[in-house]
Scaffold this active site. Structure first.
Site, PDB file in Angstrom:
ATOM      1  N   TYR A  95       0.842  -1.198   0.000  1.00 26.30           N
ATOM      2  CA  TYR A  95       0.000   0.000   0.000  1.00 26.30           C
ATOM      3  C   TYR A  95       0.875   1.245   0.000  1.00 26.30           C
ATOM      4  CZ  TYR A  95      -3.555  -3.405   1.311  1.00 26.30           C
ATOM      5  OH  TYR A  95      -4.393  -4.488   1.325  1.00 26.30           O
ATOM      6  N   ASN A 119     -12.433  -1.407  -4.365  1.00 24.91           N
ATOM      7  CA  ASN A 119     -12.317  -1.870  -5.747  1.00 24.91           C
ATOM      8  C   ASN A 119     -13.543  -2.713  -6.114  1.00 24.91           C
ATOM      9  OD1 ASN A 119     -11.551  -3.046  -8.205  1.00 24.91           O
ATOM     10  ND2 ASN A 119     -10.185  -4.521  -7.221  1.00 24.91           N
ATOM     11  N   HIS A 128      -5.763  -8.015  -4.976  1.00 24.56           N
ATOM     12  CA  HIS A 128      -5.190  -9.098  -4.164  1.00 24.56           C
ATOM     13  C   HIS A 128      -3.659  -9.088  -4.201  1.00 24.56           C
ATOM     14  CE1 HIS A 128      -5.479 -10.830  -8.225  1.00 24.56           C
ATOM     15  NE2 HIS A 128      -4.449 -11.601  -7.871  1.00 24.56           N
TER      16      HIS A 128
END
Length: 165
Positions: A95, A119, A128
């Site tokens: 992230y 999303n 993922h």
């Protein structure tokens, strides 16, 4: 506006595919699907093509998707989702790395995580592939076990931190 749906069974659960006006707008996991609803049919071309490409992905024959998408979200979410779409098959990123690529300050990974969690098109927009900066699996709207299974599917080529975006 024409909305169509298609349910499909995958190795990681049931997916509901949604299209609006011949573009894919959603692919989300359903945990409560009755036997009568499994693998519904639709003649909507984008949904049939999405099912074909997802089937090829799960069979190990497809590494990137080529589908018309309509992602509905804020400008920031759109920017994050664009970064997600750039993550290659078999590569993970964090992230924080996405926040950095977006020119955001250190510590903005939480905002990226929230956008990632919103999303609307699972797998095709590969949220993922985003993991914690410590390499641990964190935050997947469809559950960490599904995230683990999807990454395991790509495992023969998974290479952490090699995405230069």
């Amino acid at each position: 506006m024409t909305v169509s749906t298609l349910l499909m069974t995958t190795p990681v659960g049931h997916l509901e595919l949604v299209s609006e006006d011949h573009t894919l707008t959603a692919a989300h996991f359903l945990d409560d699907v009755s036997a009568a609803e499994h693998d519904s049919s639709s003649d909507e071309p984008v949904l049939l093509e999405t099912r074909r490409q997802l089937t090829a992905y799960f069979e190990g024959r497809l590494r990137s998707f080529d589908l018309p998408l309509a992602l509905h979200g804020s400008e920031f979410q759109q920017r994050v989702w664009e970064q997600l779409r750039a993550i290659p098959f078999g590569v993970t990123t964090s992230y924080g790395e996405i926040a950095s690529r977006l020119g955001m300050p250190k510590g903005a990974s939480r905002a990226v995580g929230l956008a990632n969690g919103a999303n609307p098109i699972a797998i095709v927009v590969p949220c993922h592939r985003v993991i914690g900066s410590n390499g641990k699996l964190v935050g997947y709207a469809a559950g960490l076990e599904r995230k683990r299974l999807l990454l395991a599917l790509e495992a023969p080529v998974v290479q952490e931190g090699l995405f230069a975006g």
